[in-house]
Every structure is written in C-alpha cells, then in structure tokens.
Design an enzyme around this catalytic site. Structure first.
Site, short mmCIF file in Angstrom:
data_model
loop_
_atom_site.label_atom_id
_atom_site.label_comp_id
_atom_site.label_asym_id
_atom_site.label_seq_id
_atom_site.Cartn_x
_atom_site.Cartn_y
_atom_site.Cartn_z
N GLY A 115 -8.07 9.18 10.44
CA GLY A 115 -8.33 9.23 11.87
C GLY A 115 -9.41 10.19 12.31
N ASN A 133 -8.94 1.19 10.49
CA ASN A 133 -7.97 1.08 11.58
C ASN A 133 -8.47 1.82 12.82
OD1 ASN A 133 -4.31 1.37 11.81
ND2 ASN A 133 -5.81 0.73 13.29
N ALA A 148 -9.46 5.55 5.02
CA ALA A 148 -9.36 6.75 5.87
C ALA A 148 -10.69 7.46 6.07
CB ALA A 148 -8.35 7.74 5.30
N GLY A 149 -10.93 7.84 7.33
CA GLY A 149 -12.08 8.66 7.67
C GLY A 149 -13.33 7.93 8.13
N LYS A 206 0.85 -1.19 0.00
CA LYS A 206 0.00 0.00 0.00
C LYS A 206 0.89 1.24 0.00
CE LYS A 206 -3.19 2.78 2.61
NZ LYS A 206 -3.59 3.18 3.97
#
Length: 259
Positions: free
Chosen positions: A162, A210, A188-189, A101
C-alpha cells in the site's frame, strides 16, 4: 504460426499477466468494472475480509463470476501459520480452491512478511496439495528456499504493501528472476502504471496490483492503464533492449554524406 506467450502458473495458462486485488474499492460494482477494464483473469480474494459466504449480504461472486475469473484466495491479515492454514483450508472447503496466495505478515506497521512462518506454512500447504503463490521479501535466498519447498510462484514485494513507492531493490528482484524456475510476480508497493512496466521489462512474469488501482482518483481508468503497461513491459522485455553506452552514437549513417 506465432506461438502465444502464455502466463503459466502451475498447470494453468493465462493470457493476461496482470493480477488484480479485490480490496479497498468503494463497492463490488466498482471492483468488477476495474477488473474488466484491466483485462485480468486472476483476482485475489482476502478470505477473512471479503464476503464470499453470507448470502444475506452482497457476494463478490455476484459481481465477478468464478467460472470466468480465477479466484486466488489469500491470507491477508494473518500473522501466524495457524491462522493462515485455517484460512486456506476454509477456502478449499468453500470453493474447492487449491491455487492460493500465502501471505503471513510480521508486524502491523511495515506489513513485511514473516519469512520463518511463511517457509514453515509453505511446506505444509504443498504437502496438502495446494498450489502456493507466496508473498515474500526480496531476499534471493528465501526465494530459493520457497521454490525448493515446492512454491508454484514467488511473489517478492517491490515496497511495503500500500505504499505506492515502486520497485526499491531492483538488484535483488533481478537476482530472484535469474535464479527462479517458477513464475516471479511482483507483489506490493506498485504505485502507478510505469512501475508495472519496469517490473515486466526486468523479466518478471507478472504483477499483482490492488491499492494503485483501487485508490486512484479514477480506478477504472487506472485499471486500463495497468493493462497496457503490463503488455508494453512484456513486449519490451521479449524484444530485447539495446545495449547501454557511455558515449553517443549517431542514429544516421556517417558514410556517403552529402558535402
């Protein structure tokens, strides 16, 4: 016989469409439990931050078996092409990993991707034989350029890394999905399980999570929630939603009513 709905990246097939990050957990034990609860078959590993080489310290491999879980090394923390290339070449030397990635950040405040550096680095990595999953903006034009360069998957952000804000630009994400011939994975987000369901209902091929799991009050339980959220969203997408109407439509028949 019903055909299995595999999640395909490059030449690899997976059953789960949920990818889980290995950062921000209290320890490797909690991380491993979350991954198991999520049903994920792919985990991202920040090569510059997670210990995968120093045998004197706890190793991620001792908790997540690379023979059972696909490791996806990433370039988290890299702000230029030089560092990203060095990181992924090191990952290939350490574990033989070719599916990676790419993530090159533009600044420390927004953690938005630097697309100039990202495009340049993607071209180099593809030439070197890497299968590159690329973190990018939700700009359809950049997404198309990445695909033309040979990216194995496009990973547009839903919102800043995050932030937990969910998908902020559904129009652009939809355009990327419609034009792409490679997998589109939201990265993300994402803040909660319903965000993942929405992404999958839109037609995304997968979702990477994550912070939303690791920072939840109950990470293991949240991991399981995401497992079923992704499954529900995918099934909903494949089922084909009803058409939207501006007016009401009775659900019961209007003929032969008892008077």
């Amino acid at each position: 016989m019903k055909k299995k709905d595999y999640f395909k990246i490059s030449n690899k097939k997976f059953i789960s469409r949920l990818i889980v990050g290995t950062g921000k957990y209290k320890n490797f034990i909690e991380c491993a439990k979350a991954v198991k609860a999520s049903g994920a078959e792919i985990v991202t590993v920040a090569v510059r931050r997670v210990n995968i080489t120093d045998k004197k310290k706890p190793l991620l491999m001792d908790y997540l078996n690379p023979k059972k879980i696909t490791y996806l090394p990433n370039t988290a923390g890299c702000f230029n092409s030089k560092d990203a290339l060095r990181t992924l070449r090191l990952a290939r030397e350490i574990g033989g990993w070719k599916m990676v990635k790419l993530e090159i950040l533009g600044d420390k405040k927004t953690l938005y991707p630097d697309m100039i550096e990202t495009l340049k680095t993607t071209k180099v990595l593809v030439k070197e034989g890497f299968k590159v999953l690329v973190y990018c903006t939700d700009d359809p034009l950049h997404a198309k350029k990445l695909e033309d360069l040979g990216a194995s998957a496009i990973m547009p952000l839903a919102a800043p890394i995050g932030s937990g804000l969910g998908i902020h630009n559904k129009l652009n994400i939809s355009l990327i999905i419609k034009q792409s011939k490679v997998p589109v994975i939201i990265d993300a987000g994402i803040g909660t399980a319903s965000d993942a369901t929405i992404a999958m209902e839109m037609g995304c091929d997968g979702v990477l999570i994550n912070s939303a799991i690791a920072l939840a009050k109950k990470p293991i339980q949240m991991a399981e929630a995401f497992k079923y959220a992704v499954i529900a969203g995918r099934k909903s997408f494949l089922s084909g939603r009803m058409k939207k109407n501006n007016f009401a439509s009775a659900s019961s028949p209007e003929k032969d009513l008892i008077s």
